[in-house]
Write a protein that holds these residues in place. Structure first.
Motif, PDB file in Angstrom:
ATOM      1  N   ASP A 122      -6.467  -4.607 -56.320  1.00  0.00           N
ATOM      2  CA  ASP A 122      -5.348  -5.115 -57.122  1.00  0.00           C
ATOM      3  C   ASP A 122      -5.053  -6.585 -56.843  1.00  0.00           C
ATOM      4  O   ASP A 122      -4.115  -7.146 -57.418  1.00  0.00           O
ATOM      5  N   ASP A 123      -5.822  -7.220 -55.976  1.00  0.00           N
ATOM      6  CA  ASP A 123      -5.617  -8.623 -55.611  1.00  0.00           C
ATOM      7  C   ASP A 123      -6.128  -9.515 -56.745  1.00  0.00           C
ATOM      8  O   ASP A 123      -7.302  -9.885 -56.776  1.00  0.00           O
ATOM      9  N   ILE A 124      -5.240  -9.866 -57.683  1.00  0.00           N
ATOM     10  CA  ILE A 124      -5.685 -10.642 -58.844  1.00  0.00           C
ATOM     11  C   ILE A 124      -6.049 -12.079 -58.470  1.00  0.00           C
ATOM     12  O   ILE A 124      -6.776 -12.744 -59.212  1.00  0.00           O
ATOM     13  N   SER A 125      -5.589 -12.546 -57.314  1.00  0.00           N
ATOM     14  CA  SER A 125      -5.953 -13.900 -56.881  1.00  0.00           C
ATOM     15  C   SER A 125      -7.317 -13.919 -56.187  1.00  0.00           C
ATOM     16  O   SER A 125      -7.844 -14.987 -55.899  1.00  0.00           O
ATOM     17  N   MET A 126      -7.860 -12.733 -55.921  1.00  0.00           N
ATOM     18  CA  MET A 126      -9.165 -12.581 -55.262  1.00  0.00           C
ATOM     19  C   MET A 126      -9.241 -13.416 -53.981  1.00  0.00           C
ATOM     20  O   MET A 126     -10.200 -14.127 -53.745  1.00  0.00           O
TER      21      MET A 126
END
Length: 138
Positions: A34-38
């Protein structure tokens, strides 16, 4: 030549890591899907053969900051390891003593780092270093 934006670059690395298209000696992927910032990644390195690292699996944490890939990620071993480029108290890979981070190029990626760390384990000066008990962590 135009520069590939950070998120596109990380998406390429994620796809390659998830599909297992890299070498069998290392792997990497997002720590949280769920880490959209990767930003936060997990990595593993299989210890090189004919060394004190043989048959060991080392876990690492990789943090790709907002300047990645122009700046190197932060690399920290979770598994305890004895290597000159790794802080013995924290597991942090020290950029000043690890050539890949010190001499970072935009073309490098997480796979480059993991493979170069594995090569570092296999150098004549490092492959016989005594290692902490298997399974111990920082």
């Amino acid at each position: 030549m135009s520069k590939v934006p950070r998120n596109f670059r990380l998406l390429e690395e994620l796809e390659k890591g998830e599909k297992g298209l890299g070498p069998e000696s290392c792997s990497y992927g997002l720590a949280d899907s769920d880490d959209i910032s990767m930003t936060t990644w997990n990595g593993t390195i299989l210890g090189p053969p004919h060394s004190n690292h043989e048959n060991r699996i080392y876990s690492l944490s990789i943090e790709c900051g907002p300047q990645y890939p122009d700046q190197p990620p932060s690399i920290k071993f979770i598994s305890k390891i004895n290597l000159p480029c790794v802080d013995p108290n924290t597991g942090q890979v020290t950029p000043s003593t690890f050539h890949t981070l010190r001499d970072w190029k935009r073309a490098y990626n997480m796979e480059t780092i993991l493979l170069d760390l594995r090569k570092e384990m296999a150098t004549p000066s490092n492959k016989k270093l005594p290692q902490p008990e298997e399974g111990s962590t920082f």
